[in-house]
Scaffold this motif. Structure first.
Motif, PDB file in Angstrom:
ATOM      1  N   LEU A  37     -50.962-103.009  18.351  1.00  0.00           N
ATOM      2  CA  LEU A  37     -51.616-103.518  17.148  1.00  0.00           C
ATOM      3  C   LEU A  37     -50.630-103.883  16.053  1.00  0.00           C
ATOM      4  CD1 LEU A  37     -54.812-101.405  16.569  1.00  0.00           C
ATOM      5  CD2 LEU A  37     -54.495-103.580  17.679  1.00  0.00           C
ATOM      6  N   CYS A  38     -49.580-103.080  15.912  1.00  0.00           N
ATOM      7  CA  CYS A  38     -48.581-103.391  14.892  1.00  0.00           C
ATOM      8  C   CYS A  38     -47.258-102.768  15.314  1.00  0.00           C
ATOM      9  CB  CYS A  38     -49.010-102.880  13.520  1.00  0.00           C
ATOM     10  SG  CYS A  38     -49.204-101.104  13.470  1.00  0.00           S
ATOM     11  N   LYS A  39     -46.188-103.176  14.627  1.00  0.00           N
ATOM     12  CA  LYS A  39     -44.841-102.745  15.000  1.00  0.00           C
ATOM     13  C   LYS A  39     -44.685-101.222  14.957  1.00  0.00           C
ATOM     14  CE  LYS A  39     -40.347-104.438  13.955  1.00  0.00           C
ATOM     15  NZ  LYS A  39     -39.497-104.743  12.824  1.00  0.00           N
ATOM     16  N   ALA A  40     -45.437-100.583  14.035  1.00  0.00           N
ATOM     17  CA  ALA A  40     -45.312 -99.127  13.866  1.00  0.00           C
ATOM     18  C   ALA A  40     -45.622 -98.368  15.155  1.00  0.00           C
ATOM     19  CB  ALA A  40     -46.249 -98.659  12.756  1.00  0.00           C
ATOM     20  N   ALA A  41     -46.434 -98.967  16.040  1.00  0.00           N
ATOM     21  CA  ALA A  41     -46.833 -98.264  17.262  1.00  0.00           C
ATOM     22  C   ALA A  41     -45.633 -97.880  18.116  1.00  0.00           C
ATOM     23  CB  ALA A  41     -47.794 -99.135  18.063  1.00  0.00           C
ATOM     24  N   GLY A  49     -52.740 -90.950   7.854  1.00  0.00           N
ATOM     25  CA  GLY A  49     -52.166 -92.227   7.414  1.00  0.00           C
ATOM     26  C   GLY A  49     -52.261 -93.200   8.574  1.00  0.00           C
ATOM     27  N   ALA A  50     -53.471 -93.379   9.092  1.00  0.00           N
ATOM     28  CA  ALA A  50     -53.659 -94.041  10.390  1.00  0.00           C
ATOM     29  C   ALA A  50     -53.771 -95.559  10.315  1.00  0.00           C
ATOM     30  CB  ALA A  50     -54.910 -93.483  11.062  1.00  0.00           C
ATOM     31  N   ALA A  51     -54.170 -96.093   9.147  1.00  0.00           N
ATOM     32  CA  ALA A  51     -54.460 -97.535   9.073  1.00  0.00           C
ATOM     33  C   ALA A  51     -53.167 -98.367   9.073  1.00  0.00           C
ATOM     34  CB  ALA A  51     -55.252 -97.817   7.796  1.00  0.00           C
ATOM     35  N   PRO A  52     -53.170 -99.530   9.685  1.00  0.00           N
ATOM     36  CA  PRO A  52     -54.313-100.200  10.319  1.00  0.00           C
ATOM     37  C   PRO A  52     -54.669 -99.674  11.710  1.00  0.00           C
ATOM     38  CG  PRO A  52     -52.355-101.577  10.478  1.00  0.00           C
ATOM     39  CD  PRO A  52     -51.966-100.386   9.664  1.00  0.00           C
ATOM     40  N   GLY A  53     -53.830 -98.828  12.319  1.00  0.00           N
ATOM     41  CA  GLY A  53     -54.298 -98.229  13.563  1.00  0.00           C
ATOM     42  C   GLY A  53     -53.350 -98.321  14.748  1.00  0.00           C
ATOM     43  N   GLY A  54     -52.099 -98.712  14.509  1.00  0.00           N
ATOM     44  CA  GLY A  54     -51.144 -98.819  15.625  1.00  0.00           C
ATOM     45  C   GLY A  54     -50.968 -97.488  16.340  1.00  0.00           C
ATOM     46  N   ALA A  77     -58.713 -90.160  13.068  1.00  0.00           N
ATOM     47  CA  ALA A  77     -57.816 -91.017  12.293  1.00  0.00           C
ATOM     48  C   ALA A  77     -58.194 -90.897  10.825  1.00  0.00           C
ATOM     49  CB  ALA A  77     -57.957 -92.461  12.770  1.00  0.00           C
ATOM     50  N   VAL A  78     -57.229 -90.473   9.988  1.00  0.00           N
ATOM     51  CA  VAL A  78     -57.530 -90.230   8.571  1.00  0.00           C
ATOM     52  C   VAL A  78     -56.763 -91.221   7.717  1.00  0.00           C
ATOM     53  CG1 VAL A  78     -57.579 -88.495   6.746  1.00  0.00           C
ATOM     54  CG2 VAL A  78     -57.706 -87.775   9.146  1.00  0.00           C
ATOM     55  N   ASP A  79     -57.478 -92.028   6.961  1.00  0.00           N
ATOM     56  CA  ASP A  79     -56.833 -92.979   6.048  1.00  0.00           C
ATOM     57  C   ASP A  79     -57.910 -93.595   5.169  1.00  0.00           C
ATOM     58  OD1 ASP A  79     -55.376 -95.244   4.895  1.00  0.00           O
ATOM     59  OD2 ASP A  79     -53.904 -94.888   6.476  1.00  0.00           O
ATOM     60  N   PRO A  80     -57.672 -93.644   3.847  1.00  0.00           N
ATOM     61  CA  PRO A  80     -58.673 -94.291   2.996  1.00  0.00           C
ATOM     62  C   PRO A  80     -58.759 -95.792   3.266  1.00  0.00           C
ATOM     63  CG  PRO A  80     -56.857 -93.367   1.669  1.00  0.00           C
ATOM     64  CD  PRO A  80     -56.565 -93.053   3.091  1.00  0.00           C
ATOM     65  N   ALA A  81     -57.707 -96.374   3.843  1.00  0.00           N
ATOM     66  CA  ALA A  81     -57.702 -97.820   4.097  1.00  0.00           C
ATOM     67  C   ALA A  81     -58.476 -98.149   5.376  1.00  0.00           C
ATOM     68  CB  ALA A  81     -56.264 -98.311   4.219  1.00  0.00           C
ATOM     69  N   CYS A 115     -60.801 -91.235   4.080  1.00  0.00           N
ATOM     70  CA  CYS A 115     -60.462 -90.471   2.872  1.00  0.00           C
ATOM     71  C   CYS A 115     -59.006 -90.051   2.965  1.00  0.00           C
ATOM     72  CB  CYS A 115     -61.359 -89.241   2.762  1.00  0.00           C
ATOM     73  SG  CYS A 115     -61.185 -88.114   4.153  1.00  0.00           S
ATOM     74  N   LYS A 116     -58.517 -89.405   1.907  1.00  0.00           N
ATOM     75  CA  LYS A 116     -57.148 -88.904   1.934  1.00  0.00           C
ATOM     76  C   LYS A 116     -57.077 -87.674   2.841  1.00  0.00           C
ATOM     77  CE  LYS A 116     -55.226 -90.308  -2.416  1.00  0.00           C
ATOM     78  NZ  LYS A 116     -54.449 -89.836  -3.538  1.00  0.00           N
ATOM     79  N   ALA A 117     -55.903 -87.424   3.392  1.00  0.00           N
ATOM     80  CA  ALA A 117     -55.730 -86.278   4.296  1.00  0.00           C
ATOM     81  C   ALA A 117     -56.098 -84.976   3.596  1.00  0.00           C
ATOM     82  CB  ALA A 117     -54.284 -86.230   4.776  1.00  0.00           C
ATOM     83  N   GLU A 118     -55.745 -84.868   2.313  1.00  0.00           N
ATOM     84  CA  GLU A 118     -55.988 -83.642   1.557  1.00  0.00           C
ATOM     85  C   GLU A 118     -57.486 -83.322   1.479  1.00  0.00           C
ATOM     86  OE1 GLU A 118     -54.162 -86.189   0.882  1.00  0.00           O
ATOM     87  OE2 GLU A 118     -52.371 -85.734  -0.272  1.00  0.00           O
ATOM     88  N   ASP A 119     -58.328 -84.370   1.561  1.00  0.00           N
ATOM     89  CA  ASP A 119     -59.778 -84.165   1.427  1.00  0.00           C
ATOM     90  C   ASP A 119     -60.478 -84.082   2.788  1.00  0.00           C
ATOM     91  OD1 ASP A 119     -59.335 -84.417  -1.296  1.00  0.00           O
ATOM     92  OD2 ASP A 119     -59.566 -86.608  -1.215  1.00  0.00           O
ATOM     93  N   ALA A 169     -48.283 -87.912  11.659  1.00  0.00           N
ATOM     94  CA  ALA A 169     -48.478 -88.460  10.314  1.00  0.00           C
ATOM     95  C   ALA A 169     -47.438 -89.540  10.060  1.00  0.00           C
ATOM     96  CB  ALA A 169     -48.343 -87.349   9.272  1.00  0.00           C
ATOM     97  N   ASP A 170     -47.902 -90.660   9.538  1.00  0.00           N
ATOM     98  CA  ASP A 170     -47.000 -91.784   9.258  1.00  0.00           C
ATOM     99  C   ASP A 170     -47.303 -92.319   7.858  1.00  0.00           C
ATOM    100  OD1 ASP A 170     -45.068 -93.749   9.794  1.00  0.00           O
ATOM    101  OD2 ASP A 170     -46.537 -95.128  10.632  1.00  0.00           O
ATOM    102  N   VAL A 171     -47.385 -91.394   6.898  1.00  0.00           N
ATOM    103  CA  VAL A 171     -47.656 -91.816   5.516  1.00  0.00           C
ATOM    104  C   VAL A 171     -46.328 -91.981   4.791  1.00  0.00           C
ATOM    105  CG1 VAL A 171     -49.941 -90.787   5.302  1.00  0.00           C
ATOM    106  CG2 VAL A 171     -47.937 -89.416   4.830  1.00  0.00           C
ATOM    107  N   ASN A 172     -46.343 -92.767   3.738  1.00  0.00           N
ATOM    108  CA  ASN A 172     -45.099 -92.992   2.997  1.00  0.00           C
ATOM    109  C   ASN A 172     -44.828 -91.813   2.074  1.00  0.00           C
ATOM    110  OD1 ASN A 172     -44.464 -95.567   4.063  1.00  0.00           O
ATOM    111  ND2 ASN A 172     -46.146 -96.401   2.860  1.00  0.00           N
ATOM    112  N   ASP A 230     -46.764 -80.223   2.164  1.00  0.00           N
ATOM    113  CA  ASP A 230     -47.961 -79.791   1.426  1.00  0.00           C
ATOM    114  C   ASP A 230     -49.211 -80.435   2.015  1.00  0.00           C
ATOM    115  OD1 ASP A 230     -46.376 -78.350  -0.221  1.00  0.00           O
ATOM    116  OD2 ASP A 230     -46.242 -79.903  -1.777  1.00  0.00           O
ATOM    117  N   MET A 231     -49.060 -81.686   2.449  1.00  0.00           N
ATOM    118  CA  MET A 231     -50.200 -82.397   3.023  1.00  0.00           C
ATOM    119  C   MET A 231     -50.560 -81.841   4.411  1.00  0.00           C
ATOM    120  SD  MET A 231     -50.504 -86.479   3.393  1.00  0.00           S
ATOM    121  CE  MET A 231     -50.310 -86.655   5.109  1.00  0.00           C
ATOM    122  N   LEU A 232     -49.534 -81.424   5.156  1.00  0.00           N
ATOM    123  CA  LEU A 232     -49.776 -80.962   6.533  1.00  0.00           C
ATOM    124  C   LEU A 232     -50.269 -79.513   6.582  1.00  0.00           C
ATOM    125  CD1 LEU A 232     -46.514 -82.253   8.302  1.00  0.00           C
ATOM    126  CD2 LEU A 232     -48.713 -83.407   8.161  1.00  0.00           C
TER     127      LEU A 232
END
Ligand SMILES: C[S@@+](CC[C@H](N)C(=O)[O-])C[C@H]1O[C@@H](n2cnc3c(N)ncnc32)[C@H](O)[C@@H]1O
Length: 519
Positions: free
Chosen positions: A327-331, A354-359, A373-377, A394-398, A417-420, A428-430
């Motif tokens: 789906l995207c280079k990140a995969a 931080g899953a979007a767009p989904g790679g 898959a957790v991501d507000p996007a 939603c955000k991972a924290e929620d 997790a692949d969030v920036n 803290d998020m994990l």
């Protein structure tokens, strides 16, 4: 009976009826002493055939050994004339008998591995390949050998070469490993096989003299020269009789100039200038275990080796850099990380933060029964198409409570997790999700560095290990081939649960031993 190699007739070869096992009686005598000779002959015969195979593949050490074996009738019917031919062939290619035992090396010969050099598209990828060899991952197949970066190099410039010594891999095994990885096949442009003992030449003239003495091989040859800018000159200077054919050759002549190379872009044949102080610091930072000052080792000017062209590695510049239906280079990052972690399938649920767009989600759907898959996007619909993915927008924290409900009894077998996020804030998020993981479950997450962050790698590794706590082991920072220059990937594994009853039960059973172990 005819032997396979030189038509020699040898008693007790593997083609005969299977031999009964060699049994030693209680008094030390062999039950069937007459059969032992046949067993030894069989072993020698197999050694001979293996040596012949390696010699025909172009391994100069095997050629020298084969010569000795034929001269002495060791594992074959003696054929001194043919033996001298092989010995002479090895000698012309620069192989020297060590002189011990009157020049007979067979008694001391052992089967050493081969050498090869991988060339990458840029120096940073060579550094990453080398770093992998120092770490504790399953990225390489067993028997790859000891890796060494070829210098001089800094973090971003250099000859883009990694040398592997004492490898037990065959050319076919190495090729299939390179081609099976999306990142490795995109990163590695050439493989220079050097065999068991490559020729060494002190100058270009010496190289040409040795090639003339070795004689042209019996078939067309492809020339692989490093640095490539010397290739045209070498084509012109090759001794008569060498039939060059870049496509579909039977032989490959590898020639590498390793001392004083500055990389493909450097000045032709000029020794590299000492790197300026800033480059020196960058190199030391990128490769903390190999300071820049120690990189310029004394090397012969040229290494060369003539090899059979079977299984020649061919890099295709238009090879897609993406995995099929990616789906995207990140995969590619997750594909490579799963390979390095040795993870083919996940027990239980896999969580992707931080899953979007989904790679990554798309890759995980092939490895796990259920992916959260957790991501507000928004997610790419193709990432959700398998029907085994739940998207929490939603955000991972929620998302912690909802993840707990969804994971249920099957538990979490993998957390990625692949969030920036910077390494300081990511744990803290994990943290709230870590108790949900099965013992033995891996976590894989990308760390983003900005400015000088990357150079404090050892510090981050320590801080991450502390943040993950006692429950996690094998915490390591890997610089994936698929990572950007500002990313590292952290991998760790949740410790296996202590044995039933734990330390208290052990103390009750064996109080002294348990107390000693606790000290
Ligand atoms: C680099 S992208 C991830 C790419 C993804 N791994 C893939 O393969 O398609 C980073 C994502 O992290 C998400 N993100 C950032 N902060 C987040 C948070 N606190 N919780 C969940 N997702 C977050 C962003 O919305 C963004 O989609």
């Amino acid at each position: 009976m005819s032997g396979q190699g030189n038509g020699a007739s040898v008693p007790g070869t593997s083609a005969q009826a299977p031999q009964p096992p060699v049994v030693m009686l209680p008094d030390g005598r062999l039950q069937q002493p007459a059969k032992l000779g046949a067993v030894v002959s069989d072993a020698l015969r197999r050694w001979y055939l293996e040596t012949e195979k390696e010699a025909l593949r172009g391994d100069v050490k095997a050629q020298a050994l084969l010569g000795q074996m034929l001269i002495e009738g060791y594992g074959c019917e003696a054929d001194p004339a043919k033996g001298r031919e092989w010995a002479e062939k090895a000698r012309r290619r620069g192989y020297r008998m060590d002189g011990r035992d009157g020049g007979r090396t067979m008694a001391t010969a052992t089967k050493h591995g081969s050498e090869f050099i991988l060339q990458t598209t840029n120096q940073s990828l060579a550094t990453r390949l080398w770093r992998y060899a120092l770490g504790d991952t399953l990225f390489y197949p067993p028997g790859i050998g000891q890796a060494e970066q070829v210098g001089p190099y800094t973090g971003s410039t250099g000859p883009c070469l990694v040398r592997f010594r004492d490898s037990q891999l065959t050319t076919a095994q190495l090729n299939s490993w390179i081609l099976s990885g999306c990142s490795s096949s995109a990163a590695i442009v050439r493989v220079y096989w050097l065999g068991g003992s490559p020729g060494t030449a002190t100058s270009r003239e010496d190289l040409l003299t040795q090639l003339a003495a070795a004689g042209a091989p019996p078939g067309p040859v492809r020339l692989q020269v490093f640095p490539r800018r010397h290739e045209a000159a070498l084509v012109d200077a090759l001794p008569a009789g060498w039939q060059l054919q870049p496509v579909g050759p039977e032989w490959v002549l590898n020639v590498l100039q390793l001392s004083g190379v500055e990389g493909e872009a450097g000045a032709a044949g000029q020794p590299a200038a000492a790197p300026p102080e800033r480059q020196r610091q960058a190199a030391a930072a990128a490769d903390p275990q190999q300071p820049a000052e120690q990189q310029q080792q004394q090397q012969p000017a040229f290494l060369w080796s003539l090899q059979r062209a079977d299984d020649l590695y061919n890099y295709s510049p238009d090879r897609t850099k993406r995995i099929p239906d990616q789906l995207c280079k990140a995969a590619a990052k997750l594909e490579e990380a799963l390979l390095a972690a040795g993870l083919a399938a996940t027990q239980g649920v896999a969580i992707d933060l931080g899953a979007a767009p989904g790679g990554w989600t798309h890759v995980l759907a092939r490895h796990a029964q259920h992916v959260i898959a957790v991501d507000p996007a928004a997610m790419d619909p193709r990432a959700l198409a398998s029907g085994r993915v739940t998207h929490l927008a939603c955000k991972a924290e929620d998302a912690v409570e909802r993840i707990q409900e969804l994971a249920g009894d099957s538990g979490v077998g993998l957390l990625v997790a692949d969030v920036n996020r910077h390494p300081v804030t990511l744990p803290d998020m994990l943290r709230p999700l870590l108790p949900l993981l099965h013992p033995g479950a891996p976590i894989i997450f990308t760390l983003k560095f900005y400015g000088f962050g990357f150079t404090r790698e050892a510090q981050w590794r320590g801080e991450l290990a502390a943040a993950l706590g006692e429950d996690f082991e094998r915490v390591q920072l890997v610089w994936l081939l698929a990572n950007t220059r500002h990313e590292l990937t952290c991998m760790a594994v949740k410790r296996a649960a202590p044995a039933a009853g734990g330390a208290a039960a052990a103390a009750a059973e064996e109080p002294e031993t348990a107390a000693a172990a606790a000290q």
